[in-house]
Design a protein around this motif. Structure first.
Motif, PDB file in Angstrom:
ATOM      1  N   ALA A 277     -10.503 -16.875  22.873  1.00 39.08           N
ATOM      2  CA  ALA A 277      -9.522 -16.953  23.957  1.00 39.08           C
ATOM      3  C   ALA A 277      -9.657 -15.801  24.946  1.00 39.08           C
ATOM      4  N   GLY A 278     -10.676 -14.952  24.772  1.00 37.21           N
ATOM      5  CA  GLY A 278     -10.897 -13.863  25.699  1.00 37.21           C
ATOM      6  C   GLY A 278      -9.836 -12.779  25.660  1.00 37.21           C
ATOM      7  N   GLU A 279      -9.092 -12.678  24.549  1.00 35.25           N
ATOM      8  CA  GLU A 279      -8.055 -11.656  24.443  1.00 35.25           C
ATOM      9  C   GLU A 279      -8.673 -10.282  24.207  1.00 35.25           C
ATOM     10  N   GLN A 280      -7.945  -9.253  24.628  1.00 37.06           N
ATOM     11  CA  GLN A 280      -8.411  -7.886  24.461  1.00 37.06           C
ATOM     12  C   GLN A 280      -7.801  -7.274  23.197  1.00 37.06           C
ATOM     13  N   ILE A 281      -8.517  -6.355  22.579  1.00 41.68           N
ATOM     14  CA  ILE A 281      -8.017  -5.680  21.383  1.00 41.68           C
ATOM     15  C   ILE A 281      -8.089  -4.170  21.595  1.00 41.68           C
ATOM     16  N   SER A 282      -7.015  -3.486  21.257  1.00 36.93           N
ATOM     17  CA  SER A 282      -6.928  -2.041  21.484  1.00 36.93           C
ATOM     18  C   SER A 282      -7.400  -1.276  20.256  1.00 36.93           C
ATOM     19  N   ILE A 283      -7.598   0.028  20.438  1.00 33.79           N
ATOM     20  CA  ILE A 283      -7.981   0.891  19.323  1.00 33.79           C
ATOM     21  C   ILE A 283      -6.899   0.869  18.236  1.00 33.79           C
ATOM     22  N   LYS A 284      -5.633   0.862  18.668  1.00 29.29           N
ATOM     23  CA  LYS A 284      -4.523   0.818  17.717  1.00 29.29           C
ATOM     24  C   LYS A 284      -4.599  -0.440  16.858  1.00 29.29           C
ATOM     25  N   GLN A 285      -4.958  -1.568  17.485  1.00 27.75           N
ATOM     26  CA  GLN A 285      -5.063  -2.823  16.735  1.00 27.75           C
ATOM     27  C   GLN A 285      -6.246  -2.795  15.776  1.00 27.75           C
ATOM     28  N   VAL A 286      -7.347  -2.185  16.197  1.00 30.80           N
ATOM     29  CA  VAL A 286      -8.507  -2.053  15.309  1.00 30.80           C
ATOM     30  C   VAL A 286      -8.131  -1.247  14.073  1.00 30.80           C
ATOM     31  N   ILE A 287      -7.384  -0.168  14.278  1.00 35.46           N
ATOM     32  CA  ILE A 287      -6.931   0.657  13.154  1.00 35.46           C
ATOM     33  C   ILE A 287      -6.028  -0.172  12.235  1.00 35.46           C
ATOM     34  N   GLY A 288      -5.150  -0.983  12.839  1.00 37.15           N
ATOM     35  CA  GLY A 288      -4.275  -1.855  12.060  1.00 37.15           C
ATOM     36  C   GLY A 288      -5.069  -2.842  11.217  1.00 37.15           C
ATOM     37  N   LEU A 289      -6.125  -3.420  11.798  1.00 42.20           N
ATOM     38  CA  LEU A 289      -6.989  -4.360  11.067  1.00 42.20           C
ATOM     39  C   LEU A 289      -7.623  -3.688   9.857  1.00 42.20           C
ATOM     40  N   VAL A 290      -8.143  -2.487  10.065  1.00 40.08           N
ATOM     41  CA  VAL A 290      -8.797  -1.752   8.974  1.00 40.08           C
ATOM     42  C   VAL A 290      -7.797  -1.427   7.868  1.00 40.08           C
ATOM     43  N   ILE A 291      -6.590  -1.015   8.260  1.00 39.45           N
ATOM     44  CA  ILE A 291      -5.551  -0.682   7.278  1.00 39.45           C
ATOM     45  C   ILE A 291      -5.189  -1.905   6.441  1.00 39.45           C
ATOM     46  N   ILE A 292      -5.057  -3.051   7.097  1.00 39.38           N
ATOM     47  CA  ILE A 292      -4.709  -4.281   6.382  1.00 39.38           C
ATOM     48  C   ILE A 292      -5.785  -4.650   5.371  1.00 39.38           C
ATOM     49  N   LEU A 293      -7.037  -4.596   5.787  1.00 37.41           N
ATOM     50  CA  LEU A 293      -8.135  -4.943   4.883  1.00 37.41           C
ATOM     51  C   LEU A 293      -8.198  -3.979   3.699  1.00 37.41           C
ATOM     52  N   CYS A 294      -7.922  -2.715   3.945  1.00 41.34           N
ATOM     53  CA  CYS A 294      -7.901  -1.729   2.849  1.00 41.34           C
ATOM     54  C   CYS A 294      -6.765  -2.029   1.870  1.00 41.34           C
ATOM     55  N   SER A 295      -5.623  -2.478   2.399  1.00 44.53           N
ATOM     56  CA  SER A 295      -4.495  -2.795   1.521  1.00 44.53           C
ATOM     57  C   SER A 295      -4.821  -3.974   0.616  1.00 44.53           C
ATOM     58  N   VAL A 296      -5.536  -4.959   1.147  1.00 44.80           N
ATOM     59  CA  VAL A 296      -5.930  -6.117   0.339  1.00 44.80           C
ATOM     60  C   VAL A 296      -6.873  -5.690  -0.777  1.00 44.80           C
ATOM     61  N   LEU A 297      -7.771  -4.776  -0.460  1.00 45.01           N
ATOM     62  CA  LEU A 297      -8.678  -4.251  -1.482  1.00 45.01           C
ATOM     63  C   LEU A 297      -7.899  -3.528  -2.578  1.00 45.01           C
ATOM     64  N   LEU A 298      -6.873  -2.773  -2.197  1.00 49.20           N
ATOM     65  CA  LEU A 298      -6.058  -2.066  -3.183  1.00 49.20           C
ATOM     66  C   LEU A 298      -5.341  -3.031  -4.115  1.00 49.20           C
ATOM     67  N   ILE A 299      -4.763  -4.083  -3.544  1.00 51.23           N
ATOM     68  CA  ILE A 299      -4.039  -5.060  -4.358  1.00 51.23           C
ATOM     69  C   ILE A 299      -4.990  -5.788  -5.305  1.00 51.23           C
ATOM     70  N   ASN A 300      -6.174  -6.142  -4.790  1.00 48.37           N
ATOM     71  CA  ASN A 300      -7.150  -6.840  -5.626  1.00 48.37           C
ATOM     72  C   ASN A 300      -7.770  -5.919  -6.671  1.00 48.37           C
TER      73      ASN A 300
END
Length: 315
Positions: A277-300
């Motif tokens: 959709a051509g949406e833009q992503i900010s540095i803050k959102q990239v950090i949020g993505l990384v944090i979420i993926l790390c949390s999933v790894l912790l739970i698993n």
């Protein structure tokens, strides 16, 4: 889905998680597309009744035993709780609530799973990786949608309070229904369970149609093609494939682990928006993505350690 051997079971688990992570990450967009042309409860009834009937035809064709109404009582109850109470709340609220804010409230699902799963309190509350993963994951989702959240709270917080309460209630109902299905809905396979749950939910949407008087002025001929395509996607991928995978995972994995889809789905939604959709992503959102993926790894990680200890004990 079947699990004939240990090897294929591992493969199916990976495939099923991939499905609920990726496919359900796209359904936020398609739900909003569908309800722009179809009233929410009408859309919910069409989606789940059609998906349920298609799966019922498959069950009959393959000779699956459906069981009796009495035997499937718990299956019907869990279907209404999850798909009408949980998904129905999302469908209704997305008429006016920004998708980012909706994603944040829905992402509280894993927390409700842990709080409501009393039989596993002795495991979940003692696991540092699970508890830290839950907190970090929710924080990551808030960071991911922080800009949308700020705007929504400034302009919509009080006007949309009923919708926000419904979303929270829906998240609790989804977690409650999932746990109810995991602990109570026994005796039939995952395909039959998913079929009956969707049929029960589809029927549950009908009173909502009548109460909201959604058929007044509604004409099938005026529904845009995009809305029908969205419903087709939700029926095929969101319900038949996605929900079947979810029901099966609840049988073979812990509720806390399966609930991580609530964290990953917003990540997928953002990635799809950027890619298509051509949406833009900010540095803050990239950090949020990384944090979420790390949390999933912790739970698993807790599940992985438990399996490793069990394997070592059998050697």
């Amino acid at each position: 889905m079947t699990t004939p051997t240990k090897t294929t079971s591992t493969l199916w688990v990976i495939v099923a998680f991939a499905v609920i992570y990726v496919v359900w990450g796209s359904t936020y967009f398609f739900i909003q597309m569908a309800i722009h042309g179809i009233p929410p409860f009408v859309m919910g009834a069409i989606r789940f009744l059609l998906a349920g009937m298609l799966m019922l035809a498959w069950c009959v064709f393959t000779g699956e035993k459906l069981g009796t109404l009495k035997k499937n009582k718990h299956v019907f109850i869990s279907g209404v709780m999850m798909l009408f109470g949980g998904n129905g709340a999302l469908i209704w609220a997305e008429q006016s609530v920004p998708s980012g804010l909706a994603a944040i409230l829905v992402s509280a699902g894993p927390i409700w799973f842990v709080l409501l799963d009393k039989s596993h309190w002795h495991i979940n509350f003692k696991s540092k990786s699970i508890m830290s993963g839950l907190v970090i994951g929710f924080g990551g989702v808030v960071l991911l949608f922080s800009e949308q959240l700020s705007g929504a709270l400034n302009t919509h917080s009080f006007a949309q309070l009923p919708e926000l309460c419904v979303l929270i209630f829906g998240s609790i109902m989804w977690a409650s229904g999932s746990l109810y299905a995991k602990h109570k809905a026994h005796g039939t396979n995952a395909t039959v369970n998913a079929t009956l749950q969707m049929l029960a939910a589809g029927i549950a949407f009908i009173p909502g149609i009548l109460i909201n008087n959604e058929l007044k002025g509604f004409s099938v001929s005026t529904v845009p093609a995009s809305a029908w395509w969205a419903v087709a996607y939700l029926v095929t991928f969101g319900s038949i494939i996605g929900f079947s995978a979810y029901v099966w995972l609840l049988k073979v994995r812990s509720a806390a682990q399966v609930s991580t889809h609530s964290y990953v789905n917003p990540v997928i939604a953002v990635i799809l928006g950027v890619a298509f959709a051509g949406e833009q992503i900010s540095i803050k959102q990239v950090i949020g993505l990384v944090i979420i993926l790390c949390s999933v790894l912790l739970i698993n990680m807790a599940t992985y350690r438990k399996a490793k200890r069990r394997k070592a004990a059998t050697i």
